[in-house]
Design a protein around this motif. Structure first.
Motif, PDB file in Angstrom:
ATOM      1  N   ALA A 197       3.325  -1.080   4.107  1.00 60.79           N
ATOM      2  CA  ALA A 197       2.815   0.277   3.930  1.00 60.79           C
ATOM      3  C   ALA A 197       3.992   1.181   3.623  1.00 60.79           C
ATOM      4  CB  ALA A 197       2.085   0.749   5.175  1.00 60.79           C
ATOM      5  N   GLY A 230       5.386   5.143   1.539  1.00 60.74           N
ATOM      6  CA  GLY A 230       5.069   6.452   0.984  1.00 60.74           C
ATOM      7  C   GLY A 230       6.276   7.007   0.271  1.00 60.74           C
ATOM      8  N   PHE A 244       0.859  -1.178   0.000  1.00 55.64           N
ATOM      9  CA  PHE A 244       0.000   0.000   0.000  1.00 55.64           C
ATOM     10  C   PHE A 244       0.898   1.232   0.000  1.00 55.64           C
ATOM     11  CE2 PHE A 244      -2.168  -3.518   1.933  1.00 55.64           C
ATOM     12  CZ  PHE A 244      -3.468  -3.444   1.450  1.00 55.64           C
ATOM     13  N   VAL A 245       0.788   2.051  -1.038  1.00 56.00           N
ATOM     14  CA  VAL A 245       1.685   3.191  -1.215  1.00 56.00           C
ATOM     15  C   VAL A 245       0.899   4.499  -1.137  1.00 56.00           C
ATOM     16  CG1 VAL A 245       3.356   4.317  -2.727  1.00 56.00           C
ATOM     17  CG2 VAL A 245       3.178   1.820  -2.711  1.00 56.00           C
ATOM     18  N   GLY A 246       1.357   5.394  -0.277  1.00 58.52           N
ATOM     19  CA  GLY A 246       0.779   6.727  -0.188  1.00 58.52           C
ATOM     20  C   GLY A 246       1.669   7.736  -0.897  1.00 58.52           C
ATOM     21  N   SER A 271       0.473   8.496   3.197  1.00 61.42           N
ATOM     22  CA  SER A 271       1.117   7.285   3.712  1.00 61.42           C
ATOM     23  C   SER A 271       0.473   6.791   4.998  1.00 61.42           C
ATOM     24  CB  SER A 271       2.624   7.487   3.900  1.00 61.42           C
ATOM     25  OG  SER A 271       2.900   8.571   4.752  1.00 61.42           O
ATOM     26  N   TYR A 312      -1.295  -1.158  -4.288  1.00 64.71           N
ATOM     27  CA  TYR A 312      -2.375  -0.176  -4.266  1.00 64.71           C
ATOM     28  C   TYR A 312      -1.784   1.195  -3.944  1.00 64.71           C
ATOM     29  CZ  TYR A 312      -5.072  -4.474  -3.698  1.00 64.71           C
ATOM     30  OH  TYR A 312      -5.596  -5.734  -3.854  1.00 64.71           O
ATOM     31  N   THR A 313      -2.182   2.207  -4.716  1.00 74.40           N
ATOM     32  CA  THR A 313      -1.638   3.546  -4.530  1.00 74.40           C
ATOM     33  C   THR A 313      -2.731   4.497  -4.067  1.00 74.40           C
ATOM     34  OG1 THR A 313       0.004   3.176  -6.256  1.00 74.40           O
ATOM     35  CG2 THR A 313      -0.424   5.453  -5.647  1.00 74.40           C
ATOM     36  N   PHE A 314      -2.418   5.287  -3.035  1.00 73.80           N
ATOM     37  CA  PHE A 314      -3.353   6.265  -2.482  1.00 73.80           C
ATOM     38  C   PHE A 314      -2.766   7.662  -2.680  1.00 73.80           C
ATOM     39  CE2 PHE A 314      -3.758   2.305  -0.281  1.00 73.80           C
ATOM     40  CZ  PHE A 314      -5.122   2.113  -0.162  1.00 73.80           C
ATOM     41  N   ALA A 323      -2.379   4.841   3.747  1.00 69.02           N
ATOM     42  CA  ALA A 323      -1.888   3.533   3.306  1.00 69.02           C
ATOM     43  C   ALA A 323      -1.669   2.612   4.500  1.00 69.02           C
ATOM     44  CB  ALA A 323      -0.589   3.710   2.516  1.00 69.02           C
TER      45      ALA A 323
END
Length: 375
Positions: free
Chosen positions: A164, A166, A91-93, A143, A134-136, A146
């Motif tokens: 997780a 960022g 999961f990337v912020g 982040s 998944y990118t936020f 994420a």
């Protein structure tokens, strides 16, 4: 449910790994320097907190992806986790994704490819190919969003572990936008000082490995992440929106305001954000504010946009591990309201710091507040 944090990594202007970064904070170092990414003469503010990794000063595409890949792989290596056979996701912020790469393509005809504008290609290059990414793009709180999504997916039983992360690099368009939003042309970021003039951009990436059933001793425990979206205004923070995120963090983590020992603030150094964040802190913590240690890292590394929340989370973890909380760099003349809140101006020996809250607040009122603990 508490989730174990078994690996962590940071890359920014004052450190290429978490230990180096944390030591630099405690030694009161900062990465402020004349702007190198593009022609500084176009702007009123001509300083930034950049990662010095260009060859012969020439900018290149995909730097944000490079740091992200390095941070994720370093965090995995530190955790000693074997991803084979595990249900895992990344999961990337981010606030800006690979916008700088697009600028270089548009302005200087530097070749870029569409697939490299999404982080998945770089991130999974040396990892199992079936790990979803998944990118936020949730501005300055990305982040931490994420981090919260990663925890939710593990708690729901969808995943055994998660990463997780960022990342963000400085872009000419965002630097120019802030240059016009800041009314007083800052050359240095001065959180919570009377003479603060506004936010200055920084660069960096961070990553943590989360495990439901840790295979090694956790470095800390993620208790919960709370959210709010007040949609109050494009850029201005809203006090009650910030407090709602703090209350949600308490509900999700099971850690009350009375149990928080230290607070890592968002602390952008703008006139309005610092005042509103202090007011929200006073409202949420009430009569506890004199017992609460308050600090932040942006005066050392600038505003690293989507990576900033997770960088602060990792700083909080390193502070608990080393029993020392680094101060707000350059704090000399605190703003009004600060006498009621213990803003740290010097390193704090912190054997009694067991629960830490980390604020991350973004444009448009997207807020994410994390709580991490020793045990």
């Amino acid at each position: 449910m508490s989730i174990g944090i078994t690996g962590l990594a940071v890359k920014c202007c004052i450190g290429s790994n978490a230990d180096e970064f944390y030591d630099a904070l405690c030694q009161h170092k900062d990465g402020n320097a004349p702007l190198k990414s593009f022609d500084a003469n176009k702007f009123n503010s001509q300083h930034a907190y950049e990662i010095d990794d260009r060859v012969d000063g020439e900018d290149r595409p995909y730097r944000a992806s490079e740091w992200l890949q390095q941070a994720i792989e370093a965090a995995i290596e530190q955790s000693n986790i074997d991803l084979s056979g595990k249900r895992c996701a990344i999961f990337v912020g981010t606030g800006l994704r690979e916008l700088r790469s697009v600028e270089l393509w548009h302005n200087k005809k530097v070749p870029v490819t569409l697939d490299r504008l999404h982080f998945a290609k770089a991130v999974t290059e040396n990892l199992p190919k079936d790990i979803p990414v998944y990118t936020f793009c949730n501005a300055c709180s990305a982040s931490n969003f994420a981090l919260g999504m990663a925890k939710d997916m593990i708690e729901s039983g969808e995943l055994d572990c998660a990463i997780a992360a960022g990342t963000d690099s400085i872009t000419e368009s965002m630097f120019g936008l802030l240059d016009r939003v800041n009314p007083m042309n800052p050359q240095v970021l001065r959180s919570f000082n009377q003479d603060r003039r506004g936010v200055i951009m920084g660069e960096g990436a961070a990553a943590v490995v989360l495990e439901k059933d840790p295979t090694s001793k956790p470095q800390a425990w993620l208790k919960g992440v709370g959210f709010s979206c007040d949609a109050y205004q494009d850029t201005a923070p809203e006090e009650n929106g910030l407090v709602r995120a703090m209350n949600d963090a308490s509900k999700c983590s099971g850690v009350s305001a009375n149990e928080i020992d230290a607070l890592f603030v968002h602390g952008t150094g703008t006139i309005l954000n610092d005042e509103v964040e202090l007011a929200a802190t006073g409202q949420y913590f009430a009569d506890r504010t004199r017992d609460l240690y308050v600090t932040g890292v942006k005066p050392n590394i600038g505003h690293t946009s989507g990576a900033s929340g997770l960088i602060s989370v990792i700083t909080a973890i390193k502070s608990m591990q080393n029993n020392q909380v680094p101060p707000i760099f350059g704090l000399s003349d605190p703003i009004e309201g600060a006498p009621q809140i213990k803003l740290l101006a010097e390193n704090l020996p912190a054997e009694s710091v067991n629960n830490v809250q980390v604020n991350a607040f973004g444009f448009g009122g997207v807020n994410a507040v994390a709580v991490v603990s020793r045990s």
